[in-house]
Write a protein that holds these residues in place. Structure first.
Motif, PDB file in Angstrom:
ATOM      1  N   GLY A  16       0.790  -1.220   0.000  1.00 36.55           N
ATOM      2  CA  GLY A  16       0.000   0.000   0.000  1.00 36.55           C
ATOM      3  C   GLY A  16       0.825   1.274   0.000  1.00 36.55           C
ATOM      4  O   GLY A  16       0.277   2.369  -0.151  1.00 36.55           O
ATOM      5  N   LEU A  17       2.141   1.136   0.154  1.00 33.88           N
ATOM      6  CA  LEU A  17       3.002   2.315   0.127  1.00 33.88           C
ATOM      7  C   LEU A  17       3.105   2.876  -1.288  1.00 33.88           C
ATOM      8  O   LEU A  17       2.927   2.154  -2.264  1.00 33.88           O
ATOM      9  N   SER A  18       3.406   4.137  -1.380  1.00 28.20           N
ATOM     10  CA  SER A  18       3.647   4.729  -2.697  1.00 28.20           C
ATOM     11  C   SER A  18       4.924   4.133  -3.274  1.00 28.20           C
ATOM     12  O   SER A  18       5.741   3.550  -2.553  1.00 28.20           O
ATOM     13  N   THR A  19       5.113   4.295  -4.562  1.00 30.80           N
ATOM     14  CA  THR A  19       6.296   3.757  -5.231  1.00 30.80           C
ATOM     15  C   THR A  19       7.581   4.250  -4.580  1.00 30.80           C
ATOM     16  O   THR A  19       8.495   3.466  -4.296  1.00 30.80           O
ATOM     17  N   ASP A  20       7.681   5.555  -4.313  1.00 24.45           N
ATOM     18  CA  ASP A  20       8.891   6.119  -3.738  1.00 24.45           C
ATOM     19  C   ASP A  20       9.195   5.535  -2.362  1.00 24.45           C
ATOM     20  O   ASP A  20      10.354   5.249  -2.033  1.00 24.45           O
ATOM     21  N   LEU A  21       8.146   5.346  -1.568  1.00 30.69           N
ATOM     22  CA  LEU A  21       8.353   4.805  -0.224  1.00 30.69           C
ATOM     23  C   LEU A  21       8.709   3.325  -0.276  1.00 30.69           C
ATOM     24  O   LEU A  21       9.497   2.830   0.541  1.00 30.69           O
ATOM     25  N   GLN A  22       8.113   2.592  -1.227  1.00 31.81           N
ATOM     26  CA  GLN A  22       8.461   1.184  -1.394  1.00 31.81           C
ATOM     27  C   GLN A  22       9.945   1.027  -1.718  1.00 31.81           C
ATOM     28  O   GLN A  22      10.637   0.181  -1.134  1.00 31.81           O
ATOM     29  N   VAL A  23      10.412   1.831  -2.634  1.00 32.73           N
ATOM     30  CA  VAL A  23      11.811   1.747  -3.043  1.00 32.73           C
ATOM     31  C   VAL A  23      12.730   2.120  -1.879  1.00 32.73           C
ATOM     32  O   VAL A  23      13.739   1.453  -1.625  1.00 32.73           O
ATOM     33  N   ALA A  24      12.383   3.170  -1.148  1.00 30.38           N
ATOM     34  CA  ALA A  24      13.201   3.598  -0.008  1.00 30.38           C
ATOM     35  C   ALA A  24      13.266   2.495   1.047  1.00 30.38           C
ATOM     36  O   ALA A  24      14.345   2.185   1.578  1.00 30.38           O
ATOM     37  N   PHE A  25      12.117   1.894   1.348  1.00 31.87           N
ATOM     38  CA  PHE A  25      12.059   0.826   2.346  1.00 31.87           C
ATOM     39  C   PHE A  25      12.889  -0.374   1.893  1.00 31.87           C
ATOM     40  O   PHE A  25      13.638  -0.965   2.681  1.00 31.87           O
ATOM     41  N   THR A  26      12.772  -0.738   0.633  1.00 36.04           N
ATOM     42  CA  THR A  26      13.497  -1.892   0.105  1.00 36.04           C
ATOM     43  C   THR A  26      15.003  -1.678   0.157  1.00 36.04           C
ATOM     44  O   THR A  26      15.754  -2.541   0.616  1.00 36.04           O
ATOM     45  N   LEU A  27      15.452  -0.527  -0.304  1.00 39.14           N
ATOM     46  CA  LEU A  27      16.883  -0.263  -0.361  1.00 39.14           C
ATOM     47  C   LEU A  27      17.513  -0.136   1.026  1.00 39.14           C
ATOM     48  O   LEU A  27      18.573  -0.699   1.297  1.00 39.14           O
ATOM     49  N   VAL A  28      16.845   0.589   1.910  1.00 36.90           N
ATOM     50  CA  VAL A  28      17.433   0.881   3.224  1.00 36.90           C
ATOM     51  C   VAL A  28      17.205  -0.253   4.224  1.00 36.90           C
ATOM     52  O   VAL A  28      18.151  -0.718   4.874  1.00 36.90           O
ATOM     53  N   ASP A  29      15.957  -0.700   4.356  1.00 37.61           N
ATOM     54  CA  ASP A  29      15.635  -1.660   5.416  1.00 37.61           C
ATOM     55  C   ASP A  29      15.777  -3.125   5.005  1.00 37.61           C
ATOM     56  O   ASP A  29      15.939  -3.987   5.866  1.00 37.61           O
ATOM     57  N   VAL A  30      15.699  -3.389   3.706  1.00 30.73           N
ATOM     58  CA  VAL A  30      15.810  -4.781   3.259  1.00 30.73           C
ATOM     59  C   VAL A  30      17.213  -5.080   2.737  1.00 30.73           C
ATOM     60  O   VAL A  30      17.840  -6.051   3.151  1.00 30.73           O
ATOM     61  N   LEU A  31      17.706  -4.249   1.832  1.00 32.74           N
ATOM     62  CA  LEU A  31      19.014  -4.492   1.232  1.00 32.74           C
ATOM     63  C   LEU A  31      20.163  -3.910   2.040  1.00 32.74           C
ATOM     64  O   LEU A  31      21.324  -4.223   1.785  1.00 32.74           O
ATOM     65  N   GLY A  32      19.853  -3.051   3.003  1.00 31.03           N
ATOM     66  CA  GLY A  32      20.893  -2.571   3.906  1.00 31.03           C
ATOM     67  C   GLY A  32      21.765  -1.432   3.408  1.00 31.03           C
ATOM     68  O   GLY A  32      22.837  -1.176   3.963  1.00 31.03           O
ATOM     69  N   PHE A  33      21.325  -0.728   2.371  1.00 33.58           N
ATOM     70  CA  PHE A  33      22.083   0.437   1.924  1.00 33.58           C
ATOM     71  C   PHE A  33      21.913   1.559   2.942  1.00 33.58           C
ATOM     72  O   PHE A  33      20.870   1.677   3.594  1.00 33.58           O
ATOM     73  N   SER A  34      22.937   2.385   3.082  1.00 34.11           N
ATOM     74  CA  SER A  34      22.778   3.578   3.911  1.00 34.11           C
ATOM     75  C   SER A  34      21.843   4.519   3.164  1.00 34.11           C
ATOM     76  O   SER A  34      21.627   4.380   1.952  1.00 34.11           O
ATOM     77  N   ARG A  35      21.298   5.498   3.879  1.00 29.33           N
ATOM     78  CA  ARG A  35      20.380   6.437   3.225  1.00 29.33           C
ATOM     79  C   ARG A  35      21.102   7.248   2.147  1.00 29.33           C
ATOM     80  O   ARG A  35      20.512   7.582   1.121  1.00 29.33           O
TER      81      ARG A  35
END
Length: 222
Positions: A168-187
């Protein structure tokens, strides 16, 4: 990791850099089939050297088959996770993964170390995904995000709630969540990968967490 003994190394070095006194003996060994042994030792030494190389060193030599194989082995899993998250199709994701490494191989000389090799590679993957999504008019989804969480992290009900919340998240928030919280990239790395200011990525990642936490809290209360 392949182990090379002192005797192995000495044999190879003697073959590659023989002294004058040893040339006659070396010629005899080579004539007796020692060429194959020398080549074998050199391959073992090469494999060990490649395994110990940094990502930056590997990228600088991606035209070398051994370096390319090692670079793919190190990053295939995380690249595939990002591609699967964005493409929502394992088949499409595999195509993107292949395209990503092919592109990296073709343009490795353009890497300027302004970011880490990992960020550079995932940026290529991200852009390939966007290209494919635009072609097929698909929207970004992250149904595989929860699959990336540690086993036993959530029960089935909570997992389902989280899946629905992420979707249900917007596209931008989905990508941010995936990159930072799932894949472990720094912000900062995630921002560079997507091509937005660091403050924007930090805000998106924080907003995604707030929304997901709120959704999960409401689920617990009900």
């Amino acid at each position: 990791m392949v182990t090379i003994t002192v005797a192995d190394a000495a044999t190879v070095m003697a073959a590659v850099h023989p002294s004058r006194d040893s040339r006659t003996c070396l010629a005899s060994r080579l004539a007796a089939g020692g060429v194959h042994k020398v080549r074998s030792h050199l391959r073992l030494l090469r494999a060990t050297a490649v395994e110990n190389m940094s990502d930056s060193e590997l990228v600088a030599q991606l035209n070398d088959d051994a370096c390319l194989r090692e670079f793919i082995a190190r990053h295939h899993s995380s690249v595939r996770r990002l591609a699967t998250t964005m493409m929502r199709s394992s088949h499409d994701a595999e195509e993107v993964v292949q395209d990503t490494f092919i592109a990296a191989h073709r343009c490795f000389t353009q890497f300027r170390a302004e970011s880490s090799p990992r960020t550079w590679l995932h940026t290529i993957c991200y852009r390939r995904c966007l290209t494919q999504l635009r072609k097929k008019r698909l929207r970004l989804v992250t149904e595989d995000v929860v699959a990336g969480l540690p086993a036993g992290h959530t029960d089935d009900a909570l997992r389902m709630t989280l899946e629905q919340a992420v979707a249900g998240l917007s596209t931008d928030l989905q990508v941010a969540f995936t990159l930072v919280d799932v894949l472990g990239f720094s912000r900062e790395e995630a921002a560079q990968l997507v091509g937005v200011p660091g403050n924007t990525m930090r805000a998106r990642a924080a907003r995604a967490r707030v929304i997901l936490a709120s959704t999960l809290t409401q689920g617990d209360e009900s």
